[in-house]
Design a protein around this motif. Structure first.
Motif, PDB file in Angstrom:
ATOM      1  N   ALA A  80       0.874  -1.173   0.000  1.00 53.64           N
ATOM      2  CA  ALA A  80       0.000   0.000   0.000  1.00 53.64           C
ATOM      3  C   ALA A  80       0.902   1.211   0.000  1.00 53.64           C
ATOM      4  N   ASP A  81       0.311   2.397  -0.151  1.00 59.17           N
ATOM      5  CA  ASP A  81       1.107   3.617   0.000  1.00 59.17           C
ATOM      6  C   ASP A  81       0.779   4.335   1.299  1.00 59.17           C
ATOM      7  N   LEU A  82      -0.495   4.248   1.703  1.00 59.61           N
ATOM      8  CA  LEU A  82      -0.938   4.956   2.906  1.00 59.61           C
ATOM      9  C   LEU A  82      -1.645   3.987   3.848  1.00 59.61           C
ATOM     10  N   ILE A  83      -1.435   4.174   5.150  1.00 59.52           N
ATOM     11  CA  ILE A  83      -2.228   3.463   6.139  1.00 59.52           C
ATOM     12  C   ILE A  83      -2.843   4.470   7.108  1.00 59.52           C
ATOM     13  N   PHE A  84      -4.165   4.525   7.086  1.00 58.57           N
ATOM     14  CA  PHE A  84      -4.920   5.303   8.069  1.00 58.57           C
ATOM     15  C   PHE A  84      -5.327   4.341   9.194  1.00 58.57           C
ATOM     16  N   MET A  85      -5.167   4.750  10.435  1.00 61.12           N
ATOM     17  CA  MET A  85      -5.786   3.993  11.521  1.00 61.12           C
ATOM     18  C   MET A  85      -6.801   4.920  12.176  1.00 61.12           C
ATOM     19  N   PHE A  86      -8.054   4.471  12.168  1.00 62.70           N
ATOM     20  CA  PHE A  86      -9.151   5.273  12.720  1.00 62.70           C
ATOM     21  C   PHE A  86      -9.714   4.608  13.976  1.00 62.70           C
ATOM     22  N   LEU A  87      -9.938   5.379  15.026  1.00 56.85           N
ATOM     23  CA  LEU A  87     -10.651   4.885  16.222  1.00 56.85           C
ATOM     24  C   LEU A  87     -11.860   5.781  16.467  1.00 56.85           C
ATOM     25  N   ARG A  88     -13.018   5.153  16.657  1.00 55.14           N
ATOM     26  CA  ARG A  88     -14.236   5.926  16.936  1.00 55.14           C
ATOM     27  C   ARG A  88     -15.161   5.122  17.863  1.00 55.14           C
ATOM     28  N   PRO A  89     -16.031   5.805  18.606  1.00 53.59           N
ATOM     29  CA  PRO A  89     -16.946   5.107  19.536  1.00 53.59           C
ATOM     30  C   PRO A  89     -17.919   4.151  18.859  1.00 53.59           C
ATOM     31  N   THR A  90     -18.271   4.388  17.587  1.00 55.29           N
ATOM     32  CA  THR A  90     -19.249   3.520  16.927  1.00 55.29           C
ATOM     33  C   THR A  90     -18.755   3.042  15.568  1.00 55.29           C
ATOM     34  N   MET A  91     -19.295   1.910  15.140  1.00 55.53           N
ATOM     35  CA  MET A  91     -18.980   1.354  13.831  1.00 55.53           C
ATOM     36  C   MET A  91     -19.537   2.267  12.725  1.00 55.53           C
ATOM     37  N   GLU A  92     -20.644   2.939  13.019  1.00 53.09           N
ATOM     38  CA  GLU A  92     -21.222   3.838  12.016  1.00 53.09           C
ATOM     39  C   GLU A  92     -20.251   4.962  11.670  1.00 53.09           C
ATOM     40  N   GLU A  93     -19.586   5.497  12.691  1.00 56.26           N
ATOM     41  CA  GLU A  93     -18.636   6.581  12.423  1.00 56.26           C
ATOM     42  C   GLU A  93     -17.477   6.086  11.541  1.00 56.26           C
ATOM     43  N   LEU A  94     -17.015   4.883  11.822  1.00 58.80           N
ATOM     44  CA  LEU A  94     -15.926   4.334  10.988  1.00 58.80           C
ATOM     45  C   LEU A  94     -16.370   4.198   9.538  1.00 58.80           C
ATOM     46  N   SER A  95     -17.590   3.677   9.377  1.00 54.52           N
ATOM     47  CA  SER A  95     -18.134   3.518   8.035  1.00 54.52           C
ATOM     48  C   SER A  95     -18.262   4.874   7.342  1.00 54.52           C
ATOM     49  N   ASP A  96     -18.671   5.877   8.096  1.00 52.34           N
ATOM     50  CA  ASP A  96     -18.807   7.215   7.518  1.00 52.34           C
ATOM     51  C   ASP A  96     -17.449   7.770   7.085  1.00 52.34           C
ATOM     52  N   MET A  97     -16.437   7.542   7.891  1.00 50.09           N
ATOM     53  CA  MET A  97     -15.104   8.057   7.556  1.00 50.09           C
ATOM     54  C   MET A  97     -14.587   7.427   6.268  1.00 50.09           C
ATOM     55  N   GLU A  98     -14.806   6.129   6.178  1.00 45.62           N
ATOM     56  CA  GLU A  98     -14.382   5.397   4.983  1.00 45.62           C
ATOM     57  C   GLU A  98     -15.129   5.922   3.748  1.00 45.62           C
ATOM     58  N   THR A  99     -16.416   6.146   3.908  1.00 47.18           N
ATOM     59  CA  THR A  99     -17.230   6.618   2.785  1.00 47.18           C
ATOM     60  C   THR A  99     -16.838   8.039   2.390  1.00 47.18           C
ATOM     61  N   GLU A 100     -16.624   8.874   3.394  1.00 48.74           N
ATOM     62  CA  GLU A 100     -16.174  10.248   3.145  1.00 48.74           C
ATOM     63  C   GLU A 100     -14.890  10.267   2.318  1.00 48.74           C
ATOM     64  N   LEU A 101     -13.973   9.387   2.710  1.00 46.31           N
ATOM     65  CA  LEU A 101     -12.698   9.313   1.986  1.00 46.31           C
ATOM     66  C   LEU A 101     -12.946   8.843   0.551  1.00 46.31           C
ATOM     67  N   ASN A 102     -13.817   7.852   0.392  1.00 46.13           N
ATOM     68  CA  ASN A 102     -14.136   7.358  -0.948  1.00 46.13           C
ATOM     69  C   ASN A 102     -14.749   8.438  -1.826  1.00 46.13           C
ATOM     70  N   LYS A 103     -15.576   9.269  -1.228  1.00 45.24           N
ATOM     71  CA  LYS A 103     -16.276  10.284  -2.004  1.00 45.24           C
ATOM     72  C   LYS A 103     -15.435  11.524  -2.249  1.00 45.24           C
ATOM     73  N   SER A 104     -14.378  11.706  -1.460  1.00 44.21           N
ATOM     74  CA  SER A 104     -13.567  12.923  -1.579  1.00 44.21           C
ATOM     75  C   SER A 104     -12.851  12.968  -2.925  1.00 44.21           C
ATOM     76  N   LYS A 105     -12.402  14.140  -3.294  1.00 48.27           N
ATOM     77  CA  LYS A 105     -11.614  14.288  -4.532  1.00 48.27           C
ATOM     78  C   LYS A 105     -10.353  13.419  -4.449  1.00 48.27           C
ATOM     79  N   MET A 106      -9.727  13.398  -3.293  1.00 45.83           N
ATOM     80  CA  MET A 106      -8.516  12.582  -3.132  1.00 45.83           C
ATOM     81  C   MET A 106      -8.842  11.111  -3.375  1.00 45.83           C
TER      82      MET A 106
END
Lengths: 249, 249, 249, 249, 249
Positions: free
Chosen positions: A68-94
């Motif tokens: 891989a080139d990048l590794i993000f490690m995310f910690l959040r109180p709920t699984m929904e927040e993790l899913s949202d972060m992943e989706t946000e990244l997918n939808k972003s221009k980057m």
């Protein structure tokens, strides 16, 4: 007695690894690249606000080698927040320039192998809470790998008495403690959540310490006879302010 | 005696996992995206009618991590209907943005390890029929994984006496029952239909319960010595009305 | 004595699985799609002539799940003919929309475990010839999987005496016979031809029978201790006249 | 004594398998396709000159099934020549339509398990030299597979005494000799060169003989207890003059 | 005593394997190809300066077979430098034609199994420093493979006494010494850094020596009973000045 140990569980965790599509990145216009970098910067800025508020934590490293080139490690109180972060990244221009490379879903975990002191439930202690909801260290290097406890013939972790397991883990923790200050560790449980039973995330100032600690630990009985290990990923810290330079072409 | 247990079998099952091609999705025009979302909405509406008529059931979750983005679980009386649903999805406008990620073919299964009570064939009981043709709970979280019973040397499920197996499974069910209300489970058989012997689908209000139940069960002899597990997929419920927002770019 | 059993061998076999590239298919013009469907129809018509002349056989099913969309099973007297059929399909207009998904090369096989009756070589019998050069049943459902006989430590098929193997296979065949009329089976040998030692192709009117027979057989010692199984593929019959409807978009 | 046997080594070997990109091939113009076929024809013509001069050998078959479309087997005195042939093919016009499918690097090998006769080093004998630098037979069918000798617990080839290994191999060779005239075999060693320890390349006039010999040999102790086998590839001879017809679309 | 041996660690190592996208390469204009070759040449020139200054080393070979086309081996004092080299290559014009094929992260390692002589720490010796920070030989051929020490049942390297391991490794080293001048070896440790425990990189003037040494060593107990091996990659030296010719189309 052969029984599961009780666990204390904290924030949910997502390791999200991406490969940069360098060909597309170079074909993109200067303006598009700027837009992409800005979009990532804004996401990180938002995530940092969450971390500052004590509602989660994250860290970003550059992976060494082609896994891989990048590794993000995310910690959040709920699984929904993790899913949202992943989706946000997918939808972003980057996101248009990031190819999925690997991911791992788990939850920060501590086990209650040792009896409660003076009848105090350890989960109520502030130091426990801090370990269950940790602010990830922004150390120079990360190492992530998943692991199982072996279940085969004579070497079956899950048919051992609880106190036998506790003793082995205690010995193991003494090896770990030798690396205090050199290696910082976060254990996440993933039975029922992902393909291995646990994830191990290590942070160090010097990557050699990853080899030293994992090598030394491999001689502990809990590893030599009961450990099965998956893929290893290592990376170098990528501070937010260094992203534009890293992506400059 | 070493013999197969008789099974009761209900609806056929297809777990259908898809990855969203976010790059194409973002390149598509607003009109195309609307057409795609509408096409998915119409399929779900049609499927819901089937469920309301008691002729099948289905549920849709967002997968956490990169193994997939969406997991559909479809239950229908015939394999032809499952094949049709899969094809419909492939042909739909939305299908143009969905990449195949994984699938699993099986059939809802209950085993007759326990003797019939008062000579009544359990398959004729309404509660059995309801379990064989279940309306899937629309709970917040899903967990799916396939499993085998081990066949190696001393640990061979298929050379054990039937009553030995029955006893181990009974003990196992007691662990499961502790999670009543927290975890809802559907077992599907897939010997002869897909690569593993069974599929396990769990639903929960809190994803931590997936870890707790699977971890605790791993210490049951039936799992510790006779269980082999495949990939784990977890997801968060995606209600029909939330799809447009989820797909908004 | 530990020795290979003699086999009788019939037609060569190619299982050819393809995934439909639905995106390209939908992008193609109506005229192109018609040309493609016609090209497949003509190939099948040609193949049917061969079958009618008793010079081979074939069958086509839709695969359920994402492993493939179509499974062709081809039987022909020579490997060259199989290669030609595969190449013809690749070169056809339809071939432009078919992605390779899986394949399996083998040859219809019967073993001579039982002694010849009255000194008659069984290979000369018409019923044997019919089983070696079978016209494949056009039943509603197909199931295909490859398998090996185990060679590990105490469980090594290839170090067993021939009569011990014969006895286990005979017991196994009795389980199979219970499914007469429900399941029709073609065994193909693939040692030296493909990655597993045998291919098993089952046909049924009801897919549940695949699960029932494979499950029951797994308790036969020949399977429980000596069977290793590969991927399972199941499909629903796709009659030639239903192809246009199946491909309609 | 547990010791390595000395080997005699001849020409280096490259098995080079390619899949034809039929979609691109059909999209190419008639002129491009002619140029591509000519480029392959010229390479083969050049290679044939080398073979005629006794400086190497090669053969080309069409692979049956989807693992590849073409299998080239190249033998040359040096690894550099093999690398050059591979690169030449990659750079050729035909190369634009060939996708990499598989490859295997090894060297023709004979072992010196038997003592030298009358003190003559067998490597100096003309018949040995001919086997180490073989002109590959242009027989109708090819079969290629890699293999290891097992190293696990009680079944460890590498902890057996040399004369025990020699005896097993001698028994094995007797099975092989039964197929003289039906199957021609080239053994290549690949320890230290590729992922398996040996490559086995068989040639036959009838592909059924591949199954017969490999099946019969599997009951020899050297295979049943000490053989581990990889992927099998089978193909039909593609003579140079048949290439245009094979590629005609 | 069962304990980890101390290691001495030198430069970090990255094996970086790439496949050339020959189709894109041929489609590129003459000017683009020249720009790409120049970009690689400049990178190598820069890296050579580092090597001349004694601050690292590298070597480039052409891989034989389809696993990759190029193998770079990079040695540098820090993991950051390795990451930078990989990124530089990705961003270079040449990088647009190189597809990732494989990579391996490790660190040059020597073990302290033997007691210090006269109380001198071996790590302080100039000859040790030279082996920990080696200038890689520019020999004609390279062989790279990763390996583990076995941990299974009775064959568990990590439960052996340290002096038992030392003795086996000493015997092993004697086999290695027979190849002095023919094979040059660099051992890199990768526990905690990549998927296997060690990487072995061999250099030779004649590729046959790779087979000879690895084959002979496989009979040493440390390999026969305790060695597990991964993929093998072999290559022919590609000197900087030969790159334009190699890439000429």
């Amino acid at each position: 007695m052969v029984e599961a140990v009780e666990t204390m569980d904290g924030w949910y965790s997502l390791h999200d690894l991406r490969t940069i599509d360098w060909s597309s990145w170079k074909l993109a216009s200067e303006a598009e690249r700027k837009e992409a970098i800005d979009s990532l910067d804004q996401l990180i800025a938002k995530w940092e606000t969450v971390e500052e508020a004590g509602n989660g934590s994250q860290v970003l490293h550059k992976v060494v080698g082609q896994k891989a080139d990048l590794i993000f490690m995310f910690l959040r109180p709920t699984m929904e927040e993790l899913s949202d972060m992943e989706t946000e990244l997918n939808k972003s221009k980057m996101g248009e320039f990031l190819l999925p490379a690997h991911s791992y879903v788990s939850v920060v975990e501590l086990s209650k192998y040792r009896p409660a002191k003076d009848g105090v439930d350890p989960e109520t202690l502030p130091e426990t809470q801090k370990r269950l909801k940790p602010i990830l260290p922004k150390w120079e290097h990360i190492c992530f790998y998943p692991m199982d406890r072996r279940r085969s013939g004579e070497e079956n972790w899950y048919t051992l008495e609880k106190d036998v397991r506790a003793k082995m883990l205690y010995e193991h923790s003494k090896t770990g403690r030798k690396y205090a200050g050199k290696v910082s560790q976060v254990i996440t449980g993933s039975i029922g959540l992902d393909d291995w039973e646990w994830g191990v995330t290590l942070f160090a100032h010097e990557p050699l310490q990853f080899k030293k600690i994992v090598y030394e630990m491999r001689f502990d009985e809990v590893s030599s006879r009961y450990g099965e290990f998956g893929e290893f990923f290592v990376g170098n810290l990528l501070p937010r302010e260094d992203i534009p330079k890293y992506l400059e072409v």
